[in-house]
Design a protein around this motif. Structure first.
Motif, mmCIF file in Angstrom:
data_model
loop_
_atom_site.group_PDB
_atom_site.id
_atom_site.type_symbol
_atom_site.label_atom_id
_atom_site.label_comp_id
_atom_site.label_asym_id
_atom_site.label_seq_id
_atom_site.Cartn_x
_atom_site.Cartn_y
_atom_site.Cartn_z
ATOM 1 N N GLN A 1 0.745 -1.300 0.132
ATOM 2 C CA GLN A 1 0.076 -0.097 -0.004
ATOM 3 C C GLN A 1 0.854 0.960 -0.097
ATOM 4 O O GLN A 1 0.516 2.276 -0.703
ATOM 5 C CB GLN A 1 -0.731 -0.038 1.198
ATOM 6 C CG GLN A 1 -2.125 1.066 1.255
ATOM 7 C CD GLN A 1 -2.987 1.099 2.385
ATOM 8 O OE1 GLN A 1 -2.801 0.026 2.993
ATOM 9 N NE2 GLN A 1 -3.856 1.938 2.551
ATOM 10 N N ILE A 2 2.040 1.296 0.681
ATOM 11 C CA ILE A 2 2.650 2.537 0.869
ATOM 12 C C ILE A 2 3.323 2.752 -0.589
ATOM 13 O O ILE A 2 3.734 3.865 -0.901
ATOM 14 C CB ILE A 2 3.852 2.235 1.762
ATOM 15 C CG1 ILE A 2 3.244 2.155 3.294
ATOM 16 C CG2 ILE A 2 5.042 3.327 1.675
ATOM 17 C CD1 ILE A 2 4.089 1.760 4.446
ATOM 18 N N ASP A 3 3.952 1.372 -1.162
ATOM 19 C CA ASP A 3 4.415 1.664 -2.526
ATOM 20 C C ASP A 3 3.494 2.188 -3.403
ATOM 21 O O ASP A 3 3.751 2.963 -4.284
ATOM 22 C CB ASP A 3 5.000 0.124 -2.732
ATOM 23 C CG ASP A 3 6.139 -0.120 -2.129
ATOM 24 O OD1 ASP A 3 6.445 -1.479 -2.111
ATOM 25 O OD2 ASP A 3 6.866 0.653 -1.427
ATOM 26 N N ARG A 4 2.202 1.797 -3.440
ATOM 27 C CA ARG A 4 1.222 2.369 -4.232
ATOM 28 C C ARG A 4 1.207 3.582 -4.161
ATOM 29 O O ARG A 4 0.911 4.501 -5.121
ATOM 30 C CB ARG A 4 0.089 1.651 -4.211
ATOM 31 C CG ARG A 4 0.010 0.231 -4.577
ATOM 32 C CD ARG A 4 -1.275 -0.721 -4.539
ATOM 33 N NE ARG A 4 -1.012 -2.026 -4.992
ATOM 34 C CZ ARG A 4 -2.153 -2.753 -4.831
ATOM 35 N NH1 ARG A 4 -3.385 -2.496 -4.215
ATOM 36 N NH2 ARG A 4 -2.233 -4.254 -5.298
ATOM 37 N N LEU A 5 1.017 4.164 -2.831
ATOM 38 C CA LEU A 5 0.972 5.439 -2.555
ATOM 39 C C LEU A 5 1.942 6.251 -3.012
ATOM 40 O O LEU A 5 1.855 7.212 -3.580
ATOM 41 C CB LEU A 5 0.581 5.578 -1.041
ATOM 42 C CG LEU A 5 -0.806 5.179 -0.519
ATOM 43 C CD1 LEU A 5 -0.681 5.319 1.232
ATOM 44 C CD2 LEU A 5 -1.761 6.017 -1.137
ATOM 45 N N TYR A 6 3.062 5.885 -2.835
ATOM 46 C CA TYR A 6 4.498 6.863 -3.440
ATOM 47 C C TYR A 6 4.275 6.750 -4.796
ATOM 48 O O TYR A 6 4.684 7.759 -5.462
ATOM 49 C CB TYR A 6 5.722 6.037 -2.902
ATOM 50 C CG TYR A 6 5.841 6.222 -1.259
ATOM 51 C CD1 TYR A 6 6.181 5.359 -0.485
ATOM 52 C CD2 TYR A 6 5.351 7.571 -0.951
ATOM 53 C CE1 TYR A 6 6.595 5.634 0.868
ATOM 54 C CE2 TYR A 6 5.626 7.817 0.483
ATOM 55 C CZ TYR A 6 6.208 6.810 1.444
ATOM 56 O OH TYR A 6 6.305 6.959 2.767
ATOM 57 N N ASN A 7 3.948 5.718 -5.476
ATOM 58 C CA ASN A 7 3.877 5.687 -6.976
ATOM 59 C C ASN A 7 2.740 6.733 -7.500
ATOM 60 O O ASN A 7 3.001 7.313 -8.392
ATOM 61 C CB ASN A 7 3.574 4.341 -7.463
ATOM 62 C CG ASN A 7 4.780 3.307 -7.370
ATOM 63 O OD1 ASN A 7 5.868 3.665 -7.299
ATOM 64 N ND2 ASN A 7 4.483 1.932 -7.186
ATOM 65 N N SER A 8 1.751 6.541 -6.826
ATOM 66 C CA SER A 8 0.683 7.560 -6.889
ATOM 67 C C SER A 8 1.222 9.108 -6.853
ATOM 68 O O SER A 8 0.682 9.748 -7.666
ATOM 69 C CB SER A 8 -0.629 7.416 -6.137
ATOM 70 O OG SER A 8 -1.097 6.001 -6.513
ATOM 71 N N SER A 9 2.084 9.210 -5.689
ATOM 72 C CA SER A 9 2.375 10.707 -5.598
ATOM 73 C C SER A 9 3.145 11.091 -6.818
ATOM 74 O O SER A 9 3.128 12.370 -7.017
ATOM 75 C CB SER A 9 3.124 10.741 -4.208
ATOM 76 O OG SER A 9 4.378 9.745 -4.457
ATOM 77 N N GLY A 10 3.900 10.220 -7.368
ATOM 78 C CA GLY A 10 4.683 10.492 -8.486
ATOM 79 C C GLY A 10 4.028 10.939 -9.686
ATOM 80 O O GLY A 10 4.412 11.863 -10.564
#
Length: 669
Positions: free
Chosen positions: A194-203
Motif C-alpha cells: 500500500q505504501i509503495d502504491r501511494l508513493y507511485n501515485s504521488s509520483g
C-alpha cells in the motif's frame, strides 16, 4: 469601438482566469498531496502496528521454546538427583521447575489478547501441573531415600502420558502463534504494498500537476522534501525489518542447534540411566544372592553334616543317628522358614486373608509376646481400634507384630518399656505414602531403646541388612513386614532418633465389607513333625513334572500304605483319570509346563468330579492363582510324611458323605 471594448474586456478577463487556474491547480495539488500524505501516514501506522504484532509473535515463540528447554533441563536435573541423591541438584531441579512455571505465567500474560492462545496456555498449565505432580513424587521418594522406587517411577514417568501432553501443549502454543505470525507477515507485506502504491501515485500526481508545481514551486519543493524524507523513513524501516528477519533466522538456527544438542543429551542420559539401572540391578542381585547363599549354606551344612553323621551311626548307635537326623531336620526347617520369608518379601507368598479385630488380636498375643521378649521388659497394650476390622492374613500380621517386638527387645538390650497400640485414623489422599483417602487402623510398636541413625533408617527395609551381630539376625524381618504391608495396600513409617527409641507405625486400610469367600487351606511347614496319620489305603494320582519330586512323593505314599499313580505332565491327567476310575485323591503340583495345577483342575472339572484335590507347591504366587486355589487344600514344600498323611486324611474326611462318617464312628465305637 464595441469590438475593441469587447477585446479589451476579454483581455482583462483572461489574465484573471489564468491567474485562477494556477491557484485552482495549486489547491488541487495541495489537496492531492495532503490526501497522499494522510493515507501514507495511515499506511505507515498500519505497517508499524503489523511489525509490532510480528515482534510480539516472535517473543511468544521464543518464550514457548525457552519453556520447552527449561522443562527438559529440569527433568535432566531430576534424573541426576535421583541418581546421585545430591541435595544441591535437588534444589537446582526445584528452581528450574519453578522457572518453567514463571515462563508459563509470562506466556499467559503475553497471550492475554488471544482466546485461542489462552486455551493453549490453560492446557499447558494443566499438563505442567500433572507432570509436576509425578516429578515431585519422584523427588519426594528420592528425598526419603527410596532410590529404587524413585528410579522405577522416573523410568515409568519417562513413558507417561503427561510427557506427551506437555510436549503437545507447547507445540500447540508455538503452532498457533506461528499461524498468527504468518497472518501478521501478510499484513506487513500488504502495508508495504500500500505504501509503495501511494508513493507511485504521488509520483504520477507530481507529473500530472507539474505545471501547477511551477506556479507553487515552494509547495512542490516542500512536498518533494517531505516525500524524500518519507522514503528515507520507509527505507530505514525496511532495513530494520530485514535486520529483524535476519536476527530471527539466526536465533532459529541457534535454537535448532540447541535442540539437536538437547536430543543428544537426552539420548546420553537415557543410556546412562539404563547403565545405572543395570548396575543397581546387579548390585541388588549380588547382595540378595550373597545373603541367601550364606544362610542356605549354613543350613545345608547342618543338613548335610547331620545326615552324614547319621549314616555313619546307622547300625552302631541308634540314639546318635536319631540325634543327628533331628539336627538335619532342624536345619531343613530353618531353610523352609527362610524360603517363606523370602517369598513374603518378594510378595510371592499368597495371603490367606480374614476379617480381623485388631484389638482382640493384640490382646490375644500378650502371653506370646511376654514369653518371647523376657521378663525384664514391661509390655503395655493400648488398644483403641474399637469395632473396626482389618482384611489381612492373621498369621502374617501376628508374625509382623512379633518381629517388631523382637527388634524392640534387641534395641533395648532386654530392658525397657515396650508399648503396642492400636488406633483409628482417617487419612487424606497420599497423606502417608501412597495411601488412598479413607479410614485406616494404625498398629504402633514403640520402644525405649537406642533408636536409629538416619543412615540406618535409610536401609532398614533392604533384605539382609542388619545391625545385629553375626548369627543373631538375617536382615529379613523388616523387609518381610514391608512386603506384607504392601500386599495389604498399606504403609509403614518409622519415627526414631539416636538415643530416643523408635516407634514403628503400620497403617492398614479398614475393612467394612461382608466377606463370604473361603480361602485356600494351607498346611504350615513344620518339618520336625514325626507323627503319622493312621488312615485306610487310598489310590492317589500324583501330577508332578519334576522326576525327582515325583519319585519321592510316590515313595512317601507307598510308605504310608497308599497306592500312587504317577503323571509327569498335566496334559496326561485327563486320560489317566479316565483309565483309573479307582482314583480317590488327586495330588497336583502348582507350577508346571504348559498348564498350572489350578488351570488343570479347572479344565478337568467334569472328569475329577467330587474327588478331593491337594495342591503341593513351594511357590504359589498371589492374586489370580491364589483365588483359583480357593476351597482346596495346599500342602507346602518341603513336607513330611506325617503332613502328607494328615492332608490326605483331612480331605478324604471332608469329602466323605455325612451318613458314611456316622456309620464309621458307630462301627469304631
Amino acid at each position: 469601438m464595441g469590438v475593441t471594448e469587447s477585446l479589451d474586456e476579454g483581455s482583462e478577463e483572461r489574465p484573471g482566469w489564468r491567474r485562477a487556474v494556477p491557484i485552482v491547480l495549486g489547491l488541487l495539488l495541495i489537496l492531492a498531496l495532503g490526501s497522499l500524505f494522510y493515507f501514507a501516514s495511515r499506511a505507515s501506522e498500519e505497517r508499524e502496528r503489523a511489525l509490532a504484532l510480528q515482534r510480539h509473535s516472535y517473543e511468544v515463540i521464543n518464550l514457548a521454546r525457552k519453556l520447552d528447554g527449561t522443562i527438559a533441563h529440569a527433568e535432566t536435573l531430576l534424573a541426576r538427583y535421583v541418581v546421585s541423591m545430591d541435595s544441591t541438584t535437588g534444589r537446582q531441579y526445584q528452581d528450574m521447575w519453578r522457572n518453567a512455571g514463571g515462563l508459563i505465567e509470562s506466556l499467559r500474560r503475553s497471550t492475554r489478547d488471544s482466546e485461542q492462545q489462552q486455551e493453549n496456555v490453560k492446557a499447558l498449565s494443566a499438563a505442567y501441573a500433572s507432570r509436576g505432580a509425578i516429578l515431585n513424587d519422584i523427588a519426594l521418594r528420592t528425598t526419603y531415600a527410596q532410590r529404587l522406587g524413585a528410579l522405577g517411577r522416573f523410568y515409568a514417568a519417562g513413558k507417561a502420558e503427561s510427557v506427551k501432553r506437555l510436549s503437545d501443549a507447547v507445540e500447540a502454543t508455538i503452532e498457533s502463534e506461528q499461524t498468527q505470525l504468518r497472518h501478521r507477515n501478510l499484513l506487513v507485506d500488504q502495508s508495504q504494498t500500500q505504501i509503495d502504491r501511494l508513493y507511485n501515485s504521488s509520483g504520477l500526481v507530481g507529473l500530472v500537476l507539474l505545471v501547477a508545481a511551477l506556479l507553487a514551486l515552494w509547495v512542490a519543493y516542500g512536498a518533494a522534501n517531505e516525500r524524500i524524507f518519507a522514503r528515507r523513513i520507509a527505507a530505514a524501516e525496511a532495513a530494520r525489518v530485514d535486520g529483524l528477519e535476519a536476527a530471527v533466522r539466526a536465533r532459529t538456527e541457534e535454537l535448532q542447534v540447541a535442540y539437536a544438542q538437547l536430543q543428544t543429551e537426552v539420548e546420553e542420559r537415557a543410556q546412562a540411566e539404563e547403565s545405572l539401572r543395570q548396575m543397581q540391578k546387579m548390585e541388588a542381585i549380588g547382595k540378595l544372592t550373597g545373603g541367601i547363599a550364606h544362610d542356605f549354606n549354613n543350613m545345608l551344612a547342618v543338613v548335610v553334616g547331620g545326615l552324614e553323621l547319621a549314616r555313619r551311626s546307622l547300625g552302631k548307635n541308634t540314639a546318635a543317628a536319631a540325634r543327628h537326623i533331628d539336627s538335619a531336620m532342624d536345619g531343613a526347617t530353618r531353610a523352609g522358614a527362610l524360603t517363606q520369608r523370602l517369598l513374603a518379601f518378594a510378595r510371592a507368598e499368597p495371603l490367606l486373608p480374614d476379617q480381623i479385630a485388631p484389638d482382640e488380636l493384640v490382646l490375644g498375643m500378650r502371653d506370646l509376646i511376654d514369653r518371647t521378649i523376657g521378663d525384664q521388659i514391661e509390655v503395655k497394650l493400648e488398644v483403641d481400634a474399637g469395632d473396626w476390622r482389618l482384611w489381612a492374613d492373621r498369621t502374617q500380621l501376628e508374625n509382623a507384630l512379633l518381629n517388631l517386638a523382637v527388634n524392640a527387645r534387641d534395641a533395648m538390650d532386654g530392658r525397657g518399656d515396650l508399648t503396642i497400640a492400636t488406633s483409628r485414623v482417617t487419612l487424606s489422599e497420599k497423606e502417608i505414602g501412597q495411601c488412598r483417602a479413607g479410614d485406616y487402623i494404625r498398629l504402633s510398636v514403640k520402644d525405649t531403646g537406642c533408636g536409629m541413625t538416619p543412615e540406618v533408617l535409610a536401609h532398614v527395609f533392604e533384605p539382609f541388612y542388619t545391625t545385629k551381630a553375626v548369627g543373631k539376625g538375617t536382615g529379613l524381618g523388616l523387609s518381610q513386614i514391608f512386603g506384607f504391608v504392601s500386599q495389604c495396600q498399606g504403609e509403614i513409617r518409622i519415627d526414631t532418633a539416636p538415643g530416643e527409641g523408635a516407634a514403628v507405625h503400620v497403617y492398614l486400610p479398614r475393612d467394612t465389607m461382608l466377606r463370604e469367600a473361603t480361602p485356600a487351606k494351607v498346611q504350615p511347614v513344620a518339618l520336625s513333625s514325626t507323627k503319622e496319620e493312621r488312615i485306610q489305603p487310598l489310590t492317589v494320582l500324583v501330577v508332578e513334572d519334576d522326576a525327582r519330586v515325583l519319585g519321592s512323593t510316590m515313595a512317601a505314599l507307598k510308605a504310608l500304605g497308599h497306592r500312587g499313580i504317577s503323571c509327569d505332565h498335566p496334559s496326561k491327567a485327563g486320560p489317566t483319570i479316565a483309565a483309573h476310575e479307582e482314583i480317590d485323591v488327586i495330588l497336583s503340583d502348582v507350577l508346571m509346563p504348559d498348564m498350572t495345577g489350578p488351570e488343570m483342575v479347572a479344565a478337568l472339572k467334569a472328569e475329577i468330579g467330587s474327588r478331593p484335590v491337594i495342591f503341593v507347591t513351594g511357590f504359589a504366587g498371589d492374586g489370580e492363582r491364589a483365588a483359583q486355589m480357593a476351597g482346596h487344600h495346599v500342602l507346602r514344600k518341603p513336607f513330611t510324611l506325617s503332613q502328607l498323611a494328615h492332608s490326605i486324611a483331612l480331605v478324604t474326611e471332608e469329602s466323605a458323605p455325612k451318613p458314611r462318617r456316622r456309620r464309621q464312628k458307630q462301627s469304631s465305637a
